[in-house]
Scaffold this motif. Structure first.
Motif, PDB file in Angstrom:
ATOM      1  N   ASP A 331       0.976  -1.199  -0.005  1.00  0.00           N
ATOM      2  CA  ASP A 331       0.187  -0.026   0.168  1.00  0.00           C
ATOM      3  C   ASP A 331       0.857   1.335  -0.018  1.00  0.00           C
ATOM      4  OD1 ASP A 331      -2.578  -1.114   0.246  1.00  0.00           O
ATOM      5  OD2 ASP A 331      -1.934  -1.641   2.174  1.00  0.00           O
ATOM      6  N   HIS A 332       0.756   2.081  -0.946  1.00  0.00           N
ATOM      7  CA  HIS A 332       1.577   3.371  -1.007  1.00  0.00           C
ATOM      8  C   HIS A 332       0.442   4.448  -0.824  1.00  0.00           C
ATOM      9  CE1 HIS A 332       5.326   1.776  -2.988  1.00  0.00           C
ATOM     10  NE2 HIS A 332       4.202   0.888  -3.483  1.00  0.00           N
ATOM     11  N   GLY A 333       1.012   5.439  -0.054  1.00  0.00           N
ATOM     12  CA  GLY A 333       0.336   6.648   0.231  1.00  0.00           C
ATOM     13  C   GLY A 333       1.074   7.845  -0.447  1.00  0.00           C
ATOM     14  N   LEU A 334       0.354   8.343  -1.378  1.00  0.00           N
ATOM     15  CA  LEU A 334       1.038   9.240  -2.417  1.00  0.00           C
ATOM     16  C   LEU A 334       0.307  10.563  -2.328  1.00  0.00           C
ATOM     17  CD1 LEU A 334       1.323   6.802  -5.398  1.00  0.00           C
ATOM     18  CD2 LEU A 334       3.067   7.426  -3.784  1.00  0.00           C
ATOM     19  N   ALA A 335      -0.787  11.054  -1.938  1.00  0.00           N
ATOM     20  CA  ALA A 335      -1.459  12.176  -2.095  1.00  0.00           C
ATOM     21  C   ALA A 335      -2.762  12.216  -1.166  1.00  0.00           C
ATOM     22  CB  ALA A 335      -2.068  12.668  -3.630  1.00  0.00           C
ATOM     23  N   MET A 336      -3.031  13.543  -0.845  1.00  0.00           N
ATOM     24  CA  MET A 336      -4.162  13.500  -0.026  1.00  0.00           C
ATOM     25  C   MET A 336      -4.676  14.741   0.006  1.00  0.00           C
ATOM     26  SD  MET A 336      -3.003  13.509   4.086  1.00  0.00           S
ATOM     27  CE  MET A 336      -1.443  14.502   4.678  1.00  0.00           C
ATOM     28  N   ALA A 337      -6.007  15.295   0.127  1.00  0.00           N
ATOM     29  CA  ALA A 337      -6.598  16.500   0.260  1.00  0.00           C
ATOM     30  C   ALA A 337      -7.822  16.563   1.484  1.00  0.00           C
ATOM     31  CB  ALA A 337      -7.187  16.749  -1.075  1.00  0.00           C
ATOM     32  N   LEU A 338      -7.803  17.812   1.794  1.00  0.00           N
ATOM     33  CA  LEU A 338      -8.947  18.135   2.893  1.00  0.00           C
ATOM     34  C   LEU A 338     -10.279  18.597   2.182  1.00  0.00           C
ATOM     35  CD1 LEU A 338      -9.361  19.018   5.861  1.00  0.00           C
ATOM     36  CD2 LEU A 338      -8.794  21.499   5.061  1.00  0.00           C
ATOM     37  N   GLY A 343     -13.207  15.907   6.645  1.00  0.00           N
ATOM     38  CA  GLY A 343     -12.147  15.016   6.664  1.00  0.00           C
ATOM     39  C   GLY A 343     -11.488  15.201   5.642  1.00  0.00           C
ATOM     40  N   LEU A 344     -10.710  14.039   5.476  1.00  0.00           N
ATOM     41  CA  LEU A 344      -9.562  14.005   4.469  1.00  0.00           C
ATOM     42  C   LEU A 344      -9.678  12.854   3.368  1.00  0.00           C
ATOM     43  CD1 LEU A 344      -6.423  13.798   6.723  1.00  0.00           C
ATOM     44  CD2 LEU A 344      -7.329  15.681   5.363  1.00  0.00           C
ATOM     45  N   VAL A 345      -9.340  12.777   2.342  1.00  0.00           N
ATOM     46  CA  VAL A 345      -9.200  11.844   1.447  1.00  0.00           C
ATOM     47  C   VAL A 345      -8.023  11.665   0.812  1.00  0.00           C
ATOM     48  CG1 VAL A 345      -9.683  13.344  -0.421  1.00  0.00           C
ATOM     49  CG2 VAL A 345     -10.137  10.850  -0.811  1.00  0.00           C
ATOM     50  N   LEU A 346      -7.538  10.165   0.988  1.00  0.00           N
ATOM     51  CA  LEU A 346      -6.126   9.942   0.814  1.00  0.00           C
ATOM     52  C   LEU A 346      -6.150   9.111  -0.717  1.00  0.00           C
ATOM     53  CD1 LEU A 346      -5.350   8.449   4.271  1.00  0.00           C
ATOM     54  CD2 LEU A 346      -5.299  10.723   3.554  1.00  0.00           C
TER      55      LEU A 346
END
Length: 413
Positions: A331-338, A343-346
Motif C-alpha cells: 500500500d502506497h500513500g501518495l497524495a491527500m486533500a482536505l 475530513g480527508l481523502v487519501l
C-alpha cells in the motif's frame, strides 16, 4: 472553533466501523494503475488523477475521475493516445474546479473539470521536454505549477509556472538551478502574499532541494538537505498555520521532514522510520492543520508496504501515528486533500505484491487521519481541529460527538 457537530452530515456509526474506504479503477478491466494526486471539493466531492496501463507491457497513460461524498464515481476519463502520459498532481482552484497537471509525450499538460459530470477539458500545453509534478492555488484566480524542463546541455532545471486560471493565461514561467547540473521540483505550496515554496531534488549531490520565491518568481532563498552519501528527495510542501514552511520526502531509506521560516532560515529537520531502520520510509503528502500541527501521509516496509498517517507538532515532535495499510498488501500513500468540514481523502496504490497488478486506491479519514469511529454513535465526519490547550503534554483533538478533547501523552514531563 471546534464544536459538537449536531447535524452529523456524514451520519452515525458503531465503534470500529470504517468511515469510508474504496478502491476503484477509472474504467473497468485495466492491468495496473495508481492515483498520484487528489483535489478536495466542497460538499465532499473530490477528483483523483494518476496513471493506468491497459495490459502488461502497455505504455503508461494518464487517467482521472471524480467522486461524490459517498465515494461513488461520478465520471472518469483516460488517455487513449499512442504517447506516454501521466497526471501527477491535483488541486482545487478558483470556482471550486478540480485541476490536474502532468505531461503528454514530453509536453507539459494541464486539465480541468468542465462540469460536475465531466469529462475534463484540456486547458494548456507547454512544449519543450517538460514534466509537471505539482499544482496549487496561489490567490484569487491564480495557480502555481512546478516540474522540470530539459536544457540544451541535456541537464534538467526546476521550473515554475504562474497561471491565471480563468483565462488560462501564462503570467510567467522561470527555471531555477545551476548550469550544467540537474535539478527538479516535485512539490509546490503557496504562502502569504502569494509567496511560493518549491521543493524536489538536486542530482549532483543527491540532496533534497527547496526554493522560496515571491509572486513575480524572484528567488528569495534556497537550500538543500542530504545525509552522508545518501539519496534524498522532497515530494511534498505546505505552509503551516504557525507561519513556517514544512517539506516532506525521503532520505537514505528514511522519511524526511524539515521546516524553515519565511526568510529561509532552517528551523528543524529529521528522519523517521516506522518498521525498522532503512525500511524505505517515504512521506508523499502534507496537510497543515489549524492547531499548527502537520499531517504527513507516507508508506514504509520492504516485505509489505504499509501506508500510514503521522501528525507532528510545530517543532517536529511526533504526536500521533495512524497505520492505514492492510496486512500482506503493498500500500502506497501518495497524495491527500482536505474535504471542507468532511475530513480527508487519501490517494495512492495497492497491490498484493511488490510487482504485478496494482489498483489505484482511495481512502477516507476524519480530519485527524483516523479511519474508524472511536465510540458508538460518533460522527463519521469530524471537524477541523482548533483545540490547542497550550499544553505540550496533551494530544489535542476535535471530536464531532464530544467537542475538544485533550489526551495525556504517556511519559511527558
Amino acid at each position: 472553533a471546534c464544536t459538537v457537530d449536531a447535524t452529523c452530515a456524514g451520519g452515525k456509526c458503531q465503534a470500529g466501523q470504517p468511515i469510508l474506504s474504496s478502491k476503484d479503477w477509472p474504467v473497468a478491466a485495466q492491468y495496473s494503475g495508481r492515483w498520484l494526486g487528489v483535489a478536495g471539493r466542497y460538499g465532499g466531492r473530490y477528483m483523483a488523477v494518476g496513471t493506468q496501463q491497459k495490459s502488461q507491457g502497455d505504455i503508461q497513460r494518464y487517467a482521472l475521475a471524480a467522486y461524490d461524498a459517498a465515494g461513488k464515481m461520478i465520471w472518469s476519463w483516460q488517455d487513449t493516445g499512442l504517447a506516454p502520459s501521466a497526471l501527477r498532481g491535483a488541486t482545487t482552484g478558483p470556482a471550486d474546479w478540480g485541476y490536474g497537471i502532468g505531461d503528454l509525450g514530453g509536453d507539459l499538460l494541464m486539465v480541468r473539470e468542465t462540469t460536475a459530470k465531466g469529462p475534463p477539458v484540456f486547458l494548456w500545453k507547454d512544449t519543450g521536454t517538460q514534466r509537471g509534478f505539482s499544482i496549487t492555488k496561489a490567490d484569487n484566480d491564480y495557480l502555481y505549477a512546478v516540474g522540470d524542463t530539459t536544457s540544451a546541455d541535456v541537464s534538467t532545471d526546476g521550473r515554475v509556472w504562474r497561471i491565471q486560471a480563468g483565462s488560462w493565461k501564462l503570467i510567467w514561467t522561470k527555471t531555477f538551478g545551476a548550469p550544467g547540473q540537474s535539478e527538479g521540483f516535485r512539490a509546490v505550496s503557496s504562502g502569504p502574499e502569494s509567496t511560493l515554496a518549491a521543493a524536489g531534488r538536486r542530482e549532483q549531490d543527491k540532496s533534497a532541494w527547496w526554493l522560496l520565491a515571491d509572486s513575480n518568481g524572484v528567488e528569495q532563498a534556497s537550500g538543500a538537505l542530504t545525509k552522508g552519501k545518501g539519496d534524498c528527495t522532497f515530494a511534498a510542501a505546505i505552509f503551516s498555520t504557525k507561519g513556517h514552511w514544512v517539506f516532506g520526502g525521503t532520505c537514505t531509506g528514511e522519511g524526511l521532514l524539515a521546516a524553515i521560516d519565511p526568510a529561509g532560515k532552517p528551523l528543524w529537520s529529521q528522519t523517521e522510520t516506522f518498521n525498522k531502520p532503512l525500511d524505505g520510509t517515504a512521506f508523499g503528502a502534507l496537510i497543515a492543520l489549524s492547531d499548527g500541527s502537520t499531517l504527513a501521509l507516507g508508506d514504509a516496509g520492504s516485505a509489505n508496504r504499509d501506508r500510514f498517517l503521522v501528525r507532528h507538532g510545530p517543532d517536529g515532535k511526533r504526536l500521533e501515528l495512524q497505520p492505514l495499510g492492510v496486512t500482506a498488501t503493498w500500500d502506497h500513500g501518495l497524495a491527500m486533500a482536505l474535504l471542507p468540514r468532511r475530513g480527508l481523502v487519501l490517494a495512492g496504490q495497492s497491490s498484493k505484491s511488490k510487482v504485478g497488478v496494482s489498483a489505484p486506491s482511495l481512502q477516507r479519514t476524519d480530519a485527524w487521519g483516523r479511519v474508524d469511529c472511536k465510540l458508538s454513535g460518533g460522527c463519521t465526519d469530524k471537524l477541523q481541529p482548533d483545540c490547542d490547550d497550550a499544553n505540550k503534554c496533551t494530544v489535542d483533538a476535535c471530536d464531532g460527538a464530544k467537542g475538544c478533547t485533550h489526551s495525556a501523552i504517556a511519559g511527558c514531563p
